[in-house]
Design an enzyme around this catalytic site. Sequence first.
Site, PDB file in Angstrom:
ATOM      1  CG  ASN A 121       5.634  60.973  -2.221  1.00 23.76           C
ATOM      2  OD1 ASN A 121       5.370  62.114  -1.848  1.00 23.76           O
ATOM      3  ND2 ASN A 121       6.564  60.704  -3.133  1.00 23.76           N
ATOM      4  CG  HIS A 176       5.857  66.395  -3.323  1.00 25.64           C
ATOM      5  ND1 HIS A 176       6.694  67.027  -4.206  1.00 25.64           N
ATOM      6  CD2 HIS A 176       6.234  65.074  -3.346  1.00 25.64           C
ATOM      7  CE1 HIS A 176       7.530  66.149  -4.726  1.00 25.64           C
ATOM      8  NE2 HIS A 176       7.267  64.961  -4.226  1.00 25.64           N
TER       9      HIS A 176
HETATM   10  N1  LIG Z   1       8.813  63.832  -0.544  1.00 22.41           N
HETATM   11  C1  LIG Z   1       9.503  63.695  -1.651  1.00 22.41           C
HETATM   12  O1  LIG Z   1       9.853  64.656  -2.318  1.00 22.41           O
HETATM   13  C2  LIG Z   1       9.900  62.320  -2.110  1.00 22.41           C
HETATM   14  C3  LIG Z   1      10.916  62.143  -3.061  1.00 22.41           C
HETATM   15  C4  LIG Z   1      11.264  60.855  -3.432  1.00 22.41           C
HETATM   16  C5  LIG Z   1      10.615  59.740  -2.872  1.00 22.41           C
HETATM   17  N2  LIG Z   1       9.647  59.961  -1.944  1.00 22.41           N
HETATM   18  C6  LIG Z   1       8.990  58.851  -1.262  1.00 22.41           C
HETATM   19  O2  LIG Z   1       9.904  58.318  -0.298  1.00 22.41           O
HETATM   20  C7  LIG Z   1       9.553  56.964  -0.014  1.00 22.41           C
HETATM   21  C8  LIG Z   1      10.813  56.091  -0.035  1.00 22.41           C
HETATM   22  O3  LIG Z   1      11.397  56.097  -1.307  1.00 22.41           O
HETATM   23  P1  LIG Z   1      12.654  55.125  -1.613  1.00 22.41           P
HETATM   24  O4  LIG Z   1      13.026  55.377  -3.033  1.00 22.41           O
HETATM   25  O5  LIG Z   1      13.666  55.222  -0.561  1.00 22.41           O
HETATM   26  O6  LIG Z   1      11.907  53.702  -1.515  1.00 22.41           O
HETATM   27  P2  LIG Z   1      12.571  52.254  -1.228  1.00 22.41           P
HETATM   28  O7  LIG Z   1      11.552  51.253  -1.588  1.00 22.41           O
HETATM   29  O8  LIG Z   1      13.907  52.179  -1.869  1.00 22.41           O
HETATM   30  O9  LIG Z   1      12.792  52.271   0.361  1.00 22.41           O
HETATM   31  C9  LIG Z   1      11.740  52.203   1.261  1.00 22.41           C
HETATM   32  C10 LIG Z   1      12.195  51.357   2.422  1.00 22.41           C
HETATM   33  O10 LIG Z   1      11.148  51.368   3.395  1.00 22.41           O
HETATM   34  C11 LIG Z   1      11.167  50.087   4.009  1.00 22.41           C
HETATM   35  N3  LIG Z   1       9.899  49.874   4.677  1.00 22.41           N
HETATM   36  C12 LIG Z   1       8.713  49.476   4.171  1.00 22.41           C
HETATM   37  N4  LIG Z   1       7.792  49.362   5.141  1.00 22.41           N
HETATM   38  C13 LIG Z   1       8.410  49.712   6.295  1.00 22.41           C
HETATM   39  C14 LIG Z   1       8.001  49.802   7.642  1.00 22.41           C
HETATM   40  N5  LIG Z   1       6.748  49.480   8.003  1.00 22.41           N
HETATM   41  N6  LIG Z   1       8.891  50.195   8.572  1.00 22.41           N
HETATM   42  C15 LIG Z   1      10.168  50.491   8.222  1.00 22.41           C
HETATM   43  N7  LIG Z   1      10.624  50.428   6.945  1.00 22.41           N
HETATM   44  C16 LIG Z   1       9.754  50.036   6.010  1.00 22.41           C
HETATM   45  C17 LIG Z   1      11.426  49.123   2.871  1.00 22.41           C
HETATM   46  O11 LIG Z   1      11.895  47.876   3.364  1.00 22.41           O
HETATM   47  C18 LIG Z   1      12.453  49.898   2.062  1.00 22.41           C
HETATM   48  O12 LIG Z   1      13.777  49.525   2.414  1.00 22.41           O
HETATM   49  C19 LIG Z   1       8.475  56.600  -1.039  1.00 22.41           C
HETATM   50  O13 LIG Z   1       7.198  56.695  -0.442  1.00 22.41           O
HETATM   51  C20 LIG Z   1       8.629  57.661  -2.115  1.00 22.41           C
HETATM   52  O14 LIG Z   1       7.443  57.888  -2.828  1.00 22.41           O
HETATM   53  C21 LIG Z   1       9.272  61.206  -1.577  1.00 22.41           C
HETATM   54  O1  LIG Z   2       7.594  61.282  -7.885  1.00 27.19           O
HETATM   55  C1  LIG Z   2       7.695  60.484  -6.950  1.00 27.19           C
HETATM   56  O2  LIG Z   2       6.933  59.520  -6.818  1.00 27.19           O
HETATM   57  C2  LIG Z   2       8.805  60.632  -5.947  1.00 27.19           C
HETATM   58  C3  LIG Z   2       8.954  62.025  -5.443  1.00 27.19           C
HETATM   59  O3  LIG Z   2       7.770  62.538  -4.937  1.00 27.19           O
HETATM   60  C4  LIG Z   2       9.555  62.957  -6.448  1.00 27.19           C
HETATM   61  O4  LIG Z   2       9.016  64.044  -6.665  1.00 27.19           O
HETATM   62  O5  LIG Z   2      10.608  62.603  -6.999  1.00 27.19           O
END
Ligand SMILES: NC(=O)c1ccc[n+]([C@@H]2O[C@H](COP(=O)([O-])OP(=O)(O)OC[C@H]3O[C@@H](n4cnc5c(N)ncnc54)[C@H](O)[C@@H]3O)[C@@H](O)[C@H]2O)c1
Ligand SMILES: O=C(O)C[C@H](O)C(=O)O
EC number: 1.1.1.37
Length: 322
Positions: A121, A176
Amino acid sequence: MARNKIALIGSGMIGGTLAHMIGLKDLGDVVLFDIAEGIPQGKGLDIAQSSPVDGFDSRLTGVNDYAGIEGADVCIVTAGVPRKPGMSRDDLLGINLKVMEQVGAGLKKYAPKAFVICITNPLDAMVWALQKFSGLPKSHVVGMAGVLDSSRFRYFLAEEFKVSVEDVTAFVLGGHGDSMVPMIRYSTVAGIPLPDLIKMGWTSKEKLDQIVQRTRDGGAEIVGLLKTGSAFYAPAASAISMAEAYLKDKKRVLPCAAHLSGQYGVKNTYVGVPVVIGAGGVERVIEIDLSKAEQKMFDNSVAAVQGLCEACVNIAPHLAAK
Ligand SMILES: NC(=O)c1ccc[n+]([C@@H]2O[C@H](COP(=O)([O-])OP(=O)(O)OC[C@H]3O[C@@H](n4cnc5c(N)ncnc54)[C@H](O)[C@@H]3O)[C@@H](O)[C@H]2O)c1
Ligand SMILES: O=C(O)C[C@H](O)C(=O)O
């Protein structure tokens, strides 16, 4: 035939869940990548040790070097940081943009033929930047959000109508973020559009308005409950459906953040629209008819996404030239 190679860039909550699901579904071998040493290796080994119990043969490895993703068929990107209560997804832009630059370079060097699904995100701006940083074809770089938002919408509708989730179709257009557009007119229960269900007295406009708002707030609701991060089970399942559509050439119609080059009157922007995903990546962007009110909401959402892309260019001016 060799097994598919699936690289997970980011081995946090979503990355680990993705690895487990790929094993359970026997979709291919998994390479977990992360900058945190030990995390991808530990998660890979833990999941591999469940494979005799669950009966899958996927090989799981963890790496801290992009060379490990070489030749991947699919890369799913979750590297970066998630939000915490009180934050908006947009607050992650500065930090996650830098991460996308590193990931883009890794993809360009080691996996230029991969189908890339970005999850990080703020999603629409991050996938836009990732495509530019990586230089991979636009048909092969796509963002996951619409499948998740639509799944939330379907779940809430199934609860309201007290029917199986399988009998509810629904989808969400646009970025989103708070401006996403759950499409009431194109959502159905057993093929019956929601406006007809209001006429039949099965629900009310007020109830549907509440469900639309709960869908828009779906991510924040989970963040508020978890407190330490954001949703990961439903996001992982959603990305898996996209990866599976590509790997199995299923031609699935899924709402994804796809590159628009004139469709819906929008250019040089990634935003959520229905697309066909098959072996060619994003094989088609489907342009559905929008009412005036729907178009206005969609335009508003596109403008919000474009504002974030401008913010990316302000931080990384070289993006403008790509
Ligand atoms: N698009 C969507 O619908 C959606 C849904 C949920 C979460 N997300 C997003 O997904 C992302 C990840 O969420 P998560 O819950 O897995 O987070 P998390 O913190 O559990 O995992 C993220 C991982 O990325 C790693 N990381 C950080 N910098 C890095 C780099 N430069 N290179 C490689 N790895 C790196 C961290 O060490 C960590 O293990 C967040 O940005 C979150 O907002 C998006
Ligand atoms: O809400 C967030 O930050 C994570 C993700 O985009 C979601 O919709 O669950």
